[in-house]
Write an enzyme that holds these catalytic residues in place. Sequence first.
Site, short mmCIF file in Angstrom:
data_model
loop_
_atom_site.label_atom_id
_atom_site.label_comp_id
_atom_site.label_asym_id
_atom_site.label_seq_id
_atom_site.Cartn_x
_atom_site.Cartn_y
_atom_site.Cartn_z
N ILE A 107 0.88 -1.16 0.00
CA ILE A 107 0.00 0.00 0.00
C ILE A 107 0.92 1.22 0.00
O ILE A 107 1.85 1.30 0.81
CB ILE A 107 -0.95 0.00 1.23
CG1 ILE A 107 -1.86 1.23 1.22
CG2 ILE A 107 -0.20 -0.12 2.54
CD1 ILE A 107 -2.92 1.19 2.32
N SER A 108 0.72 2.12 -0.94
CA SER A 108 1.64 3.24 -1.12
C SER A 108 1.62 4.19 0.07
O SER A 108 0.65 4.26 0.82
CB SER A 108 1.28 4.02 -2.39
OG SER A 108 1.45 3.23 -3.54
N LYS A 109 2.70 4.94 0.20
CA LYS A 109 2.79 5.96 1.25
C LYS A 109 1.65 6.97 1.09
O LYS A 109 1.30 7.32 -0.03
CB LYS A 109 4.12 6.69 1.16
CG LYS A 109 5.34 5.83 1.40
CD LYS A 109 6.62 6.54 1.01
CE LYS A 109 6.84 7.81 1.82
NZ LYS A 109 8.18 8.40 1.54
#
Length: 261
Positions: A107-109
Amino acid sequence: MASSVQPVVAKTNGGPAPKAAVSAGVMQAVGKTAQTGVQRPAVSAGMGMDSQAVRAAMVRKLQAQGLAHPAVLAALGAVERHRFVDSALANQAYEDTSLPIGLGQTISKPNVVARMLELMCEGRTEKLGRVLEIGTGCGYQAALLSHLSREVYSIERLRGLHERARENLRRFRLSNLHLLFGDGMVGYAQGAPYAAIIAAAGGNAIPQAWIDQLAVGGRLVAPAMTESGHQNLVVIDKTVTGVVRTVFEAVLFVPLKSGVE
């Protein structure tokens, strides 16, 4: 894709999963699989009511970094990010860091997600129309998009993640969000044209299918390799006279792949 066979779309409204169907070997029915290779998430007992305050703190940090679009800020403040990661990682959910979600994906920043959404919504004060997301992952960005758009189609090529996203999103009962299991490289022509397309994986180039499915006046935001040999955020605006490509900062996303697994 064969027009005689319609792909199955699974709405995240808590209803029963549709029965099996296949469209040209790309879009497949969404059913429950016994083995997905991805752990099912659990809600952290330490979050609950406190998550609202933690989300507000996350949004303030993003504002300090320059995030300013009101609708994006509101969506980030509304969607519970800890619902989309494993319980062991829930206490890190509102930190500005990427987290593993299984099958080699992350899950991206929050600041990367916020940046891409702000680029997508730039100059727009009302909700977008129909949006296509390439790479559902755990479903977090899809939930954010449901707040920013009138209708969202989100496609995932890994069945384990597709099933996980369905489970994560079911509790939110987002009637304007449709989850698809299929090859994101070819987009989803049945829903086109799109006001916006956003991708969570980067390839050597932006697939022509995505540009073809973008509406005139629409915007595409995706990571891609540039002439510098690095992966950068790329924005493509489709106009009546052609496309305008703008390259932004360097990023690091998982590789864009074709096919389904």
